[in-house]
Design an enzyme around this catalytic site. Sequence first.
Site, short mmCIF file in Angstrom:
data_model
loop_
_atom_site.label_atom_id
_atom_site.label_comp_id
_atom_site.label_asym_id
_atom_site.label_seq_id
_atom_site.Cartn_x
_atom_site.Cartn_y
_atom_site.Cartn_z
N ASP A 20 0.92 -1.14 0.01
CA ASP A 20 0.07 0.01 0.12
C ASP A 20 1.01 1.27 -0.13
O ASP A 20 2.07 1.24 0.67
CB ASP A 20 -0.94 -0.05 1.30
N ARG A 33 -0.86 9.56 -9.97
CA ARG A 33 -0.73 8.19 -9.12
C ARG A 33 -0.11 7.18 -9.93
O ARG A 33 0.34 6.04 -9.32
CB ARG A 33 -2.41 7.71 -9.06
N ASN A 68 -10.50 -3.08 -6.17
CA ASN A 68 -9.76 -2.07 -6.89
C ASN A 68 -10.39 -1.71 -8.27
O ASN A 68 -9.85 -0.58 -8.60
CB ASN A 68 -8.40 -2.46 -7.24
N ARG A 194 -4.89 -2.86 8.76
CA ARG A 194 -6.18 -3.60 8.44
C ARG A 194 -5.74 -4.76 7.47
O ARG A 194 -4.65 -4.27 6.63
CB ARG A 194 -7.38 -2.94 8.00
C1 FPP Z 1 -1.88 0.21 -3.09
O1 FPP Z 1 -1.43 1.51 -3.25
C2 FPP Z 1 -1.17 -0.34 -4.39
C3 FPP Z 1 -2.01 -0.91 -5.26
C4 FPP Z 1 -3.68 -1.02 -5.45
C5 FPP Z 1 -1.51 -1.51 -6.51
C6 FPP Z 1 -0.32 -2.51 -6.13
C7 FPP Z 1 0.40 -2.79 -7.56
C8 FPP Z 1 1.48 -2.79 -7.41
C9 FPP Z 1 2.65 -2.35 -6.56
C10 FPP Z 1 2.37 -3.10 -8.89
C11 FPP Z 1 3.00 -4.30 -8.87
C12 FPP Z 1 2.46 -5.50 -9.08
C13 FPP Z 1 2.79 -6.38 -10.42
C14 FPP Z 1 2.26 -7.78 -10.30
C15 FPP Z 1 3.50 -5.79 -11.39
P1 FPP Z 1 -2.41 2.62 -3.28
O2 FPP Z 1 -2.80 3.27 -4.69
O3 FPP Z 1 -3.71 2.21 -2.69
O4 FPP Z 1 -1.73 3.80 -2.59
P2 FPP Z 1 -2.52 4.75 -1.48
O5 FPP Z 1 -3.12 4.27 -0.38
O6 FPP Z 1 -1.30 5.76 -1.11
O7 FPP Z 1 -3.34 5.97 -2.68
#
Ligand code: FPP
Length: 240
Positions: A20, A33, A68, A194
């Site tokens: 995250d 983002r 998501n 969480r």
């Molecule tokens: C959460 O950060 C992250 C995600 C929903 C995407 C996770 C995916 C990757 C790290 C890409 C790597 C995976 C592969 C298989 C190449 P967020 O966007 O919720 O961050 P925030 O809480 O700061 O908004």
Amino acid sequence: MSDPKLDGLVIPKHVGIIMDGNGRWAKKRALPRSVGHRFGAQNFRKITRYISNVGVEVLTLYAFSTENWKRPKEEVGALMKLFHQYLKDSLKDFRDDDIKVVFIGDKSAFDPQLVKLIQETEEVAKDRKGMQLNIAMNYGSRAEIVRAVKSICKDVAENNKDIDSITEADISDRLYTGGLPDPDLIIRTGGEFRLSNFLLYQSAYSEFYSTDVLWPDFNDLEFNKAVIEYNRRNRRFGGV
Ligand code: FPP
């Protein structure tokens, strides 16, 4: 090839990571983002190799949840593009480390090209003997439990089984992680405390570690801190 900084410590067999903080990482730098996700994806590759090198047997990474899809279309699109790109690259990358790549979650929702890439990645990796990397994509633990329950109901109905014969193992065997040890340690980056629908059944006795470090900044030293903290925990599994 273990890290000497972890000498003498118990290495968790199965580690789960909720990656995250990509969005906040980008925001802090006044970047879109999607750039945060790009750096997050680069980190995914680097940290996976490190974790495999220190002797973890199973690593489960939460890359995309069933929830998501609710994100803005452009962000979902950028993530899908990254998945395409990184799956192509990692085909080679993970071969060098003998990492067995498995995808957990409902793959049917992805576009056919991505599904093909996922299948190819799993196929070339299926006989590897190194760490198993589970990439959770379109994964939600509640949906996973429902899927297991449906499979049990089908078995009971078709084979006229006694409902009282159903055991906990019948459920865990039917989860995507069936046959694997439960996670010993679940790490969440980005500061929240969480599980967000990640490995709910499997994590009954997992140690939870949360760090404020945002996913693109989570490196080998931060992973070592989690292992050191894990070694301080007194795991009793309900006993005394
Ligand atoms: C959460 O950060 C992250 C995600 C929903 C995407 C996770 C995916 C990757 C790290 C890409 C790597 C995976 C592969 C298989 C190449 P967020 O966007 O919720 O961050 P925030 O809480 O700061 O908004």
